[in-house]
Write a protein that holds these residues in place. Structure first.
Motif, PDB file in Angstrom:
ATOM      1  N   PRO A 175      -9.396   2.589   5.519  1.00 39.85           N
ATOM      2  CA  PRO A 175      -9.437   1.537   4.490  1.00 39.85           C
ATOM      3  C   PRO A 175      -9.317   2.070   3.175  1.00 39.85           C
TER       4      PRO A 175
ATOM      5  N   GLY B 290      -5.520  -0.053   7.841  1.00 42.15           N
ATOM      6  CA  GLY B 290      -5.627   0.593   6.457  1.00 42.15           C
ATOM      7  C   GLY B 290      -5.304   2.206   7.076  1.00 42.15           C
TER       8      GLY B 290
ATOM      9  N   LEU C 106      -2.440  -2.202   5.202  1.00 43.37           N
ATOM     10  CA  LEU C 106      -3.614  -2.827   5.058  1.00 43.37           C
ATOM     11  C   LEU C 106      -3.962  -4.475   6.050  1.00 43.37           C
TER      12      LEU C 106
ATOM     13  N   ASP D 281      -8.613   4.912  -3.593  1.00 43.30           N
ATOM     14  CA  ASP D 281      -8.501   4.660  -2.253  1.00 43.30           C
ATOM     15  C   ASP D 281      -6.875   4.255  -2.700  1.00 43.30           C
TER      16      ASP D 281
END
Length: 526
Positions: free
Chosen positions: A8, A167, A163, A103
């Protein structure tokens, strides 16, 4: 971590010069509960769209300095990108120094290539060299085990879908990392090329190449070969910049032959038509109209023209389109075409019509590259162009004005014919082309043989080479090549000269009573 396990995105850094798709990406991130870090114009665009954004300077506690040259080159950013979440020591250090993990990184670089292409000043070009962007991209790509990196708006749709599915996968992040390094490599290549050009260095110690894949082709020269078409961003008018109006996808051979045809037709200022087969011109003519030029070009070798490539150096008109449409043609390429001409060709579903908007400049510079085992060869483009004032008459008889015009025409065609090349021409049109033979004599003979076939198709017994002129792309090593041309009925010859037997060749021309001029420039084409 498996290839398919989802990672994620809890925090993302968005800093882009191209805002295409930025808002959609930002909304997808916010919808998944991610925090967005951003800078400058990107932050403003996101905020104006009602999305929560944390300025990088607020996140790091360090302001942008040096007119924005330094804003992300700080440990809080690069540590957040490079820190490995699977190493306890990294996790501990990040906690100790209050470095939050990042991320996802979305960065597209300052538009250096576009700035150069616009003709901007050297200072403007330098200012559009991105420093922080490539550093962010390379850092995220290196740590793709934990970070997704986006370098183009074209990648946003796939990442938004990821998303929404929970993820990114390792497989997807690895593919993005590869694309990221390709982007920074191409960017650095463009910068290196610009610096080399600024210091007039044609062949720098390290020669860099980069291209953007335009299309994966069905196959290469043969069905068992793979192939793709890349553009290099130089915007030279031709197959890379053309708009395809109709027809199926171009093949590897189509692209190569179309490029050859269009480069050849650009040699001429008056209306010209070039017909190419297997990268060699099989018919070239100039005239007062494209319709007349087509008739003359086709007359040279109507058999080879079947399934060929046709190039014009101006706007394709309806009358010419109707004539071309009577035989099977793979590609027509021209700067433009009238609506009526396009309507004529519309019924030919497999015929490709390419419109370039402009012609390439024959005298323009540039470097062309060819691969060899273990490396590649680079050379400047053959932009040599002879004019009458530079020619040297070496025979007792000088060419007539008409012969001189045809000699210059024939030599310009020979430049685009594979060596050894012999081109016969008359009245601004080729009447025989001999290409790619190991012996120059064989090229001369083949051209005459093809000319005789064309004459028979017109109901004539004599080859079209009677009363023509001839051009040779390189010197005659012996007089036999010239004697073959004389036997074909040519009355004048143009050739570079430079053989140790030039005197013997000139004497043979004088004995035959023909005119000969030397260019001092050869046009080998391999």
């Amino acid at each position: 971590m498996s290839q398919t396990s989802l990672l994620p995105v809890k925090r993302a850094l968005l800093s882009v010069s191209d805002k295409t798709g930025l808002i959609e990406l930002g909304r997808a991130l916010v919808a998944q509960g991610a925090e967005i870090l951003s800078t400058g114009g990107s932050a403003k665009a996101l905020r104006d769209a009602g999305l929560p954004v944390v300025e990088v300077s607020d996140h790091t506690g360090f302001p942008e300095i040096l007119d924005g040259r330094v804003k992300t080159l700080v440990p809080q950013i690069h540590g957040g990108i490079l820190g490995r979440r699977d190493l306890p020591a990294h996790v501990a250090q990040m906690a100790e120094y209050k470095i939050a993990p990042i991320d996802l990184v979305a960065v597209n670089l300052y538009p250096f290539e576009a700035t150069v292409a616009s003709g901007a000043s050297g200072d403007d070009c330098i200012e559009n060299i991105d420093i922080g962007g490539p550093a962010l991209i390379r850092a995220a790509a290196k740590n793709h085990g934990h970070v997704a990196v986006l370098t183009s708006p074209d990648q946003y749709a796939a990442i938004i879908a990821a998303l929404q599915a929970g993820g990114t996968t390792l497989e997807a992040r690895r593919a993005l990392a590869g694309a990221a390094y390709a982007r920074t490599s191409a960017y650095d290549s463009a910068i290196a090329t610009w610096f080399a050009r600024e210091r007039n260095e044609t062949f720098p110690e390290r020669f860099t190449l980069s291209g953007m894949r335009q299309e994966v082709l069905r196959y290469g020269e043969n069905p068992h070969q793979q192939a793709a078409f890349y553009t290099d961003g130089t915007n030279r008018p031709g197959v890379a910049t053309a708009r395809q109006v109709q027809g199926k996808s171009l093949s590897y051979n189509n692209l190569n032959d179309t490029d050859a045809a269009f480069e050849a037709v650009a040699e001429f200022r008056e209306p010209a038509v070039v017909i190419v087969k297997h990268a060699n011109p099989c018919g070239v003519a100039t005239a007062d109209s494209f319709s007349a030029a087509w008739d003359s070009a086709l007359r040279c070798d109507p058999v080879s023209a079947f399934g060929g490539i046709v190039a014009l150096n101006g706007t394709l008109d309806e009358e010419t389109a109707k004539k071309i449409a009577t035989i099977f043609t793979e590609v027509i390429v021209a700067p433009d075409a009238t609506e009526a001409a396009q309507a004529v060709l519309a019924s030919k579903k497999n015929l490709r019509l390419l419109l370039t908007g402009a012609l390439p400049t024959p005298t323009e510079g540039g470097v062309i590259v060819r691969s060899v085992a273990g490396g590649f060869l680079a050379q400047t483009r053959d932009n040599g162009r002879i004019e009458e004032s530079a020619l040297k008459v070496v025979t007792k008889r000088a060419p007539t004005a008409e012969e001189m015009r045809d000699l210059i025409f024939a030599f310009r065609v020979a430049k685009h014919v594979k060596s050894n090349a012999i081109v016969y021409a008359k009245d601004g049109a080729t009447v025989g082309v001999g290409a790619g033979q190991m012996s120059r004599v064989d090229s001369a003979r083949i051209a005459v043989s093809k000319s005789l076939e064309a004459a028979k198709a017109l109901g004539q017994s004599e080859p079209l080479t009677r009363g023509s002129v001839a051009a040779s792309d390189a010197f005659f090593p012996f007089a036999d090549g010239l004697e073959t041309i004389v036997a074909a009925g040519a009355t004048a010859v143009i050739q570079p000269g430079g053989s140790i037997r030039d005197d013997e060749v000139i004497a043979a021309a004088d004995k035959a009573g023909i005119a000969m001029v030397l260019t001092g420039m050869r046009h080998f084409r391999h």
